[in-house]
Design an enzyme around this catalytic site. Structure first.
Site, PDB file in Angstrom:
ATOM      1  N   ASP A 184      34.033  41.633  40.500  1.00 12.95           N
ATOM      2  CA  ASP A 184      34.848  41.051  41.564  1.00 12.95           C
ATOM      3  C   ASP A 184      35.343  42.117  42.536  1.00 12.95           C
ATOM      4  O   ASP A 184      36.230  42.905  42.214  1.00 12.95           O
ATOM      5  CB  ASP A 184      36.059  40.333  40.947  1.00 12.95           C
ATOM      6  CG  ASP A 184      35.660  39.038  40.251  1.00 12.95           C
ATOM      7  OD1 ASP A 184      35.024  38.200  40.903  1.00 12.95           O
ATOM      8  OD2 ASP A 184      35.997  38.877  39.061  1.00 12.95           O
ATOM      9  N   HIS A 210      29.978  40.324  35.732  1.00 12.51           N
ATOM     10  CA  HIS A 210      30.477  39.751  36.987  1.00 12.51           C
ATOM     11  C   HIS A 210      31.505  40.708  37.586  1.00 12.51           C
ATOM     12  O   HIS A 210      32.537  40.994  36.963  1.00 12.51           O
ATOM     13  CB  HIS A 210      31.106  38.384  36.707  1.00 12.51           C
ATOM     14  CG  HIS A 210      31.620  37.676  37.919  1.00 12.51           C
ATOM     15  ND1 HIS A 210      30.818  36.920  38.749  1.00 12.51           N
ATOM     16  CD2 HIS A 210      32.867  37.620  38.451  1.00 12.51           C
ATOM     17  CE1 HIS A 210      31.550  36.420  39.727  1.00 12.51           C
ATOM     18  NE2 HIS A 210      32.799  36.833  39.574  1.00 12.51           N
ATOM     19  N   MET A 261      34.725  39.210  47.605  1.00 12.57           N
ATOM     20  CA  MET A 261      35.834  38.461  48.208  1.00 12.57           C
ATOM     21  C   MET A 261      36.434  39.361  49.275  1.00 12.57           C
ATOM     22  O   MET A 261      37.507  39.943  49.103  1.00 12.57           O
ATOM     23  CB  MET A 261      36.854  38.081  47.123  1.00 12.57           C
ATOM     24  CG  MET A 261      36.341  36.966  46.208  1.00 12.57           C
ATOM     25  SD  MET A 261      37.204  36.891  44.630  1.00 12.57           S
ATOM     26  CE  MET A 261      36.243  38.104  43.736  1.00 12.57           C
ATOM     27  N   SER A 297      33.850  38.436  33.608  1.00 14.69           N
ATOM     28  CA  SER A 297      34.417  39.050  34.812  1.00 14.69           C
ATOM     29  C   SER A 297      35.145  40.327  34.421  1.00 14.69           C
ATOM     30  O   SER A 297      36.119  40.294  33.664  1.00 14.69           O
ATOM     31  CB  SER A 297      35.407  38.094  35.475  1.00 14.69           C
ATOM     32  OG  SER A 297      36.190  38.829  36.397  1.00 14.69           O
ATOM     33  N   HIS A 306      30.475  39.713  43.115  1.00 21.28           N
ATOM     34  CA  HIS A 306      31.166  38.628  43.820  1.00 21.28           C
ATOM     35  C   HIS A 306      32.076  39.253  44.868  1.00 21.28           C
ATOM     36  O   HIS A 306      33.108  39.836  44.530  1.00 21.28           O
ATOM     37  CB  HIS A 306      31.965  37.806  42.790  1.00 21.28           C
ATOM     38  CG  HIS A 306      32.774  36.697  43.376  1.00 21.28           C
ATOM     39  ND1 HIS A 306      33.757  36.041  42.656  1.00 21.28           N
ATOM     40  CD2 HIS A 306      32.761  36.109  44.609  1.00 21.28           C
ATOM     41  CE1 HIS A 306      34.313  35.116  43.414  1.00 21.28           C
ATOM     42  NE2 HIS A 306      33.735  35.138  44.615  1.00 21.28           N
ATOM     43  N   MET A 338      37.392  42.830  45.774  1.00 25.00           N
ATOM     44  CA  MET A 338      38.453  42.196  46.584  1.00 25.00           C
ATOM     45  C   MET A 338      39.035  43.223  47.536  1.00 25.00           C
ATOM     46  O   MET A 338      39.256  44.371  47.134  1.00 25.00           O
ATOM     47  CB  MET A 338      39.571  41.680  45.678  1.00 25.00           C
ATOM     48  CG  MET A 338      39.102  40.707  44.613  1.00 25.00           C
ATOM     49  SD  MET A 338      40.508  40.053  43.706  1.00 25.00           S
ATOM     50  CE  MET A 338      39.676  39.088  42.450  1.00 25.00           C
ATOM     51  N   MET A 383      33.899  27.911  43.201  1.00 25.24           N
ATOM     52  CA  MET A 383      35.136  28.508  42.664  1.00 25.24           C
ATOM     53  C   MET A 383      35.981  27.400  42.045  1.00 25.24           C
ATOM     54  O   MET A 383      36.280  26.396  42.696  1.00 25.24           O
ATOM     55  CB  MET A 383      35.948  29.196  43.769  1.00 25.24           C
ATOM     56  CG  MET A 383      35.359  30.499  44.289  1.00 25.24           C
ATOM     57  SD  MET A 383      35.089  31.773  43.034  1.00 25.24           S
ATOM     58  CE  MET A 383      36.752  32.015  42.376  1.00 25.24           C
ATOM     59  N   ASP A 432      33.440  29.771  38.452  1.00 22.67           N
ATOM     60  CA  ASP A 432      34.242  30.981  38.290  1.00 22.67           C
ATOM     61  C   ASP A 432      35.724  30.643  38.409  1.00 22.67           C
ATOM     62  O   ASP A 432      36.170  30.169  39.458  1.00 22.67           O
ATOM     63  CB  ASP A 432      33.828  31.988  39.385  1.00 22.67           C
ATOM     64  CG  ASP A 432      34.567  33.312  39.292  1.00 22.67           C
ATOM     65  OD1 ASP A 432      35.336  33.523  38.345  1.00 22.67           O
ATOM     66  OD2 ASP A 432      34.368  34.135  40.213  1.00 22.67           O
TER      67      ASP A 432
HETATM   68  C1  DX5 Z   1      38.956  35.267  40.629  1.00 19.79           C
HETATM   69  C2  DX5 Z   1      37.692  35.958  40.210  1.00 19.79           C
HETATM   70  C3  DX5 Z   1      37.251  35.591  38.859  1.00 19.79           C
HETATM   71  C4  DX5 Z   1      38.249  35.882  37.772  1.00 19.79           C
HETATM   72  C5  DX5 Z   1      37.981  34.975  36.619  1.00 19.79           C
HETATM   73  O1  DX5 Z   1      39.143  35.437  41.970  1.00 19.79           O
HETATM   74  O2  DX5 Z   1      36.629  35.659  41.107  1.00 19.79           O
HETATM   75  O3  DX5 Z   1      35.981  36.169  38.557  1.00 19.79           O
HETATM   76  O4  DX5 Z   1      38.236  37.209  37.337  1.00 19.79           O
HETATM   77  O5  DX5 Z   1      38.918  35.231  35.632  1.00 19.79           O
HETATM   78  P1  DX5 Z   1      39.344  34.113  34.580  1.00 19.79           P
HETATM   79  O6  DX5 Z   1      38.114  33.764  33.801  1.00 19.79           O
HETATM   80  O7  DX5 Z   1      40.382  34.805  33.775  1.00 19.79           O
HETATM   81  O8  DX5 Z   1      39.862  32.936  35.351  1.00 19.79           O
HETATM   82 ZN    ZN Z   2      34.561  36.188  40.526  1.00 16.44          ZN
END
Ligand code: DX5
Ligand code: ZN
Length: 217
Positions: A33, A31, A66, A8, A64, A35, A135, A173
């Protein structure tokens, strides 16, 4: 089959993505993220940044989302040519229609559920998805501890995927590290997001290899 490791990039240096991407080229996908500060309390980056990442990435992007209004936004990420787009069941008005649009745009369609969301709808419509993301933390931040209760859903999803005889990938994840990855793989996950476990390592490539070996059964 070999387990897939998706670092990530939430744990990367946000002003040095290109440099950090080069430290993890033995991963299976990056990956990414996204947000929006509404669906989750944290804010990262959006379409223009992911567009640029897609131009420089040497591995596929596993995006991903969010975000709210995901039915409008997700197809625009697919149109960038990214390998897969994951949206949250909780954020979509029409998940099946959206998954079909993503596939039509050439991306893999993936659906995610937060820790307290049931998998029933997802498993009742398995042929619609290329990947299911369970998740294992509340989405929003890296570096959290895995929530044990979510692992029940990993086993539940594996059972349903195998019973249906479908090649749907099963991703986890949040809080995945060298101490728990083998156990989570044993429950049936085949695709592992790891942020802090990869970026916190002195030798990131070696950590990816180590995690992949631990998770390959
Ligand atoms: C959280 C993200 C993850 C996060 C995982 O909302 O979707 O992808 O970055 O990070 P770690 O592996 O540090 O939990
Ligand atoms: Zn993620």
């Amino acid at each position: 089959m070999s387990a897939r490791i998706h670092p990530s990039i939430l744990s990367a240096d946000f002003v040095n993505f290109e440099r950090d991407f080069k430290t993890i080229t033995n991963c299976d996908s990056y990956h990414v993220d996204v947000m929006d500060g509404h669906f989750v309390p944290n804010l990262t980056f959006g379409l223009p940044m992911v567009k640029r990442m897609q131009q420089i990435a040497v591995k596929p992007l596993d995006v991903h989302l969010m975000i709210e209004n995901v039915d409008d936004w997700a197809p625009r990420y697919a149109d960038l040519g990214v390998a897969s787009v994951t949206f949250h069941l909780e954020a979509s008005e029409q998940p099946i229609a959206l998954a079909r649009k993503l596939r039509a745009a050439g991306a893999k369609a993936a659906i995610a559920v937060k820790p307290n969301t049931s998998l029933d709808f997802v498993l009742d419509n398995l042929p619609e998805w290329d990947m299911v993301l369970v998740m294992t933390v509340e989405p929003g931040f890296g570096g959290q501890a895995l929530i044990e209760a979510t692992l029940e859903k990993v086993a539940q999803a594996r059972k349903a995927i195998d019973a249906a005889g479908l090649a749907v990938a099963l991703e986890v994840d949040g809080g995945i590290d060298e101490h728990n990855i083998a156990r989570v793989a044993g429950l049936g996950a085949d695709t592992f997001v790891a942020g802090s476990a990869v970026f916190g390592a002195e030798d990131r490539a070696a950590r990816i290899e180590y995690l992949r070996n631990l998770a390959t059964i």
